[in-house]
Design a protein around this motif. Structure first.
Motif, PDB file in Angstrom:
ATOM      1  N   PHE A   1     -23.200 -26.198  51.106  1.00 18.11           N
ATOM      2  CA  PHE A   1     -23.499 -25.215  49.573  1.00 18.11           C
ATOM      3  C   PHE A   1     -22.328 -25.814  48.794  1.00 18.11           C
ATOM      4  CE2 PHE A   1     -24.944 -22.205  52.697  1.00 18.11           C
ATOM      5  CZ  PHE A   1     -26.148 -21.682  51.844  1.00 18.11           C
ATOM      6  N   ASP A   2     -22.402 -25.555  47.304  1.00 17.09           N
ATOM      7  CA  ASP A   2     -20.887 -26.402  46.715  1.00 17.09           C
ATOM      8  C   ASP A   2     -20.062 -25.649  47.202  1.00 17.09           C
ATOM      9  OD1 ASP A   2     -19.327 -27.468  44.885  1.00 17.09           O
ATOM     10  OD2 ASP A   2     -19.941 -26.360  43.382  1.00 17.09           O
ATOM     11  N   THR A   3     -19.750 -24.030  47.095  1.00 14.56           N
ATOM     12  CA  THR A   3     -18.258 -23.467  47.528  1.00 14.56           C
ATOM     13  C   THR A   3     -18.902 -22.602  47.927  1.00 14.56           C
ATOM     14  OG1 THR A   3     -18.557 -22.358  44.941  1.00 14.56           O
ATOM     15  CG2 THR A   3     -17.570 -24.312  45.508  1.00 14.56           C
ATOM     16  N   GLN A   4     -20.094 -22.356  48.273  1.00 12.50           N
ATOM     17  CA  GLN A   4     -20.672 -20.879  48.380  1.00 12.50           C
ATOM     18  C   GLN A   4     -20.694 -20.272  50.364  1.00 12.50           C
ATOM     19  OE1 GLN A   4     -22.100 -22.748  46.653  1.00 12.50           O
ATOM     20  NE2 GLN A   4     -22.718 -21.760  44.886  1.00 12.50           N
ATOM     21  N   ALA A   5     -20.580 -21.696  50.874  1.00  6.81           N
ATOM     22  CA  ALA A   5     -20.679 -21.410  52.591  1.00  6.81           C
ATOM     23  C   ALA A   5     -20.805 -20.301  52.936  1.00  6.81           C
ATOM     24  CB  ALA A   5     -20.311 -22.692  53.435  1.00  6.81           C
ATOM     25  N   GLU A   6     -19.458 -19.827  52.600  1.00 14.32           N
ATOM     26  CA  GLU A   6     -18.591 -18.006  53.487  1.00 14.32           C
ATOM     27  C   GLU A   6     -19.087 -17.660  53.320  1.00 14.32           C
ATOM     28  OE1 GLU A   6     -14.909 -16.280  55.453  1.00 14.32           O
ATOM     29  OE2 GLU A   6     -14.390 -17.883  53.191  1.00 14.32           O
ATOM     30  N   GLU A   7     -19.668 -16.733  51.925  1.00 15.32           N
ATOM     31  CA  GLU A   7     -20.643 -15.427  51.118  1.00 15.32           C
ATOM     32  C   GLU A   7     -21.820 -16.112  51.809  1.00 15.32           C
ATOM     33  OE1 GLU A   7     -22.042 -14.564  46.712  1.00 15.32           O
ATOM     34  OE2 GLU A   7     -20.539 -16.268  46.816  1.00 15.32           O
ATOM     35  N   ALA A   8     -22.580 -16.628  51.974  1.00 11.66           N
ATOM     36  CA  ALA A   8     -24.097 -17.181  52.313  1.00 11.66           C
ATOM     37  C   ALA A   8     -23.660 -16.656  53.695  1.00 11.66           C
ATOM     38  CB  ALA A   8     -24.156 -18.180  52.266  1.00 11.66           C
ATOM     39  N   ALA A   9     -22.955 -17.405  54.344  1.00  9.66           N
ATOM     40  CA  ALA A   9     -23.719 -16.984  56.043  1.00  9.66           C
ATOM     41  C   ALA A   9     -22.946 -15.803  56.105  1.00  9.66           C
ATOM     42  CB  ALA A   9     -22.068 -17.976  56.128  1.00  9.66           C
ATOM     43  N   ARG A  10     -22.283 -14.876  55.805  1.00 13.22           N
ATOM     44  CA  ARG A  10     -21.718 -13.606  55.314  1.00 13.22           C
ATOM     45  C   ARG A  10     -22.802 -12.352  55.491  1.00 13.22           C
ATOM     46  NH1 ARG A  10     -17.332 -13.055  58.616  1.00 13.22           N
ATOM     47  NH2 ARG A  10     -15.630 -14.864  57.929  1.00 13.22           N
ATOM     48  N   PHE A  11     -23.241 -13.159  54.416  1.00 15.84           N
ATOM     49  CA  PHE A  11     -24.827 -12.156  53.576  1.00 15.84           C
ATOM     50  C   PHE A  11     -25.614 -12.324  54.499  1.00 15.84           C
ATOM     51  CE2 PHE A  11     -28.340 -12.976  51.377  1.00 15.84           C
ATOM     52  CZ  PHE A  11     -28.845 -11.611  51.098  1.00 15.84           C
ATOM     53  N   TYR A  12     -25.996 -13.795  54.921  1.00 17.15           N
ATOM     54  CA  TYR A  12     -27.383 -13.806  55.785  1.00 17.15           C
ATOM     55  C   TYR A  12     -26.658 -13.489  57.832  1.00 17.15           C
ATOM     56  CZ  TYR A  12     -28.383 -17.318  52.805  1.00 17.15           C
ATOM     57  OH  TYR A  12     -28.512 -18.651  51.793  1.00 17.15           O
ATOM     58  N   VAL A  13     -25.485 -13.235  58.106  1.00 14.68           N
ATOM     59  CA  VAL A  13     -25.493 -12.875  59.229  1.00 14.68           C
ATOM     60  C   VAL A  13     -25.688 -11.162  58.996  1.00 14.68           C
ATOM     61  CG1 VAL A  13     -24.366 -14.033  60.677  1.00 14.68           C
ATOM     62  CG2 VAL A  13     -23.352 -12.479  59.192  1.00 14.68           C
ATOM     63  N   SER A  14     -25.726 -10.284  57.889  1.00 17.84           N
ATOM     64  CA  SER A  14     -25.206  -9.016  57.498  1.00 17.84           C
ATOM     65  C   SER A  14     -27.414  -8.723  57.086  1.00 17.84           C
ATOM     66  CB  SER A  14     -25.062  -8.926  56.240  1.00 17.84           C
ATOM     67  OG  SER A  14     -25.307  -9.031  55.161  1.00 17.84           O
TER      68      SER A  14
END
Length: 167
Positions: free
Chosen positions: A14-27
């Protein structure tokens, strides 16, 4: 009991969204959680350009599959040439994953069970029995199912089965 770690682990850049994406996917997926988070330091700053203390990687498990999300910068982006496939046992599962992953994604990138989520990652949301239909010795039934699939965005298990059965 020790956790089994797969030899192959996808790394999502990701550019800068790794944390947002990972937290979304695990939800979205059951049996999922963030395992660890690393942060950028001063070392290599001239190369990576990220502020010290910002998230570098998140190691997470996605429904039992080990994954890594990396904030690597804008140098690379996702392409539909690589996608994550979700094998679903019911229409309710297809609906759940389709609805969650298409939210904020590109509607123009939805075809034949494929979608692109709001982070640009491509997914295939398919019935678990799809491969069996395609590998059937009944070539005409396979072709009817494929013809039905080509007209769909989100896959409809009942409609695919009806086409396969010739109904």
């Amino acid at each position: 009991m020790a956790r089994i770690v797969s030899r192959i682990q996808p790394c999502l850049w990701f550019d800068t969204q790794a944390e947002e994406a990972a937290r979304f996917y695990v939800s979205v997926f059951p049996h999922s959680r963030i395992l660890s988070v690393t942060h950028y330091g001063e070392a290599g700053k001239e190369e990576h350009g990220k502020p010290a203390g910002s998230v570098m990687t998140l190691s997470f498990t996605l429904d039992g599959q080990d994954m890594l999300a990396l904030n690597g910068g804008p140098h690379f982006s996702f392409t539909p040439a690589v996608s994550l496939m979700i094998h679903c046992d019911s229409q309710a599962e297809i609906d759940h994953y389709w609805d969650a992953l298409t939210a904020g994604g590109d509607p123009a990138a939805q075809q034949c069970g494929w979608l692109t989520d709001r982070f640009g990652l491509s997914w295939q949301v398919t019935p678990r029995d799809w491969e069996q239909m395609m590998n059937s010795p009944d070539h005409a039934a396979s072709q009817r199912a494929m013809q039905a699939l080509m007209k769909m965005k989100k896959l409809d298990i009942a409609a695919l089965q009806a086409a396969y059965d010739g109904r």
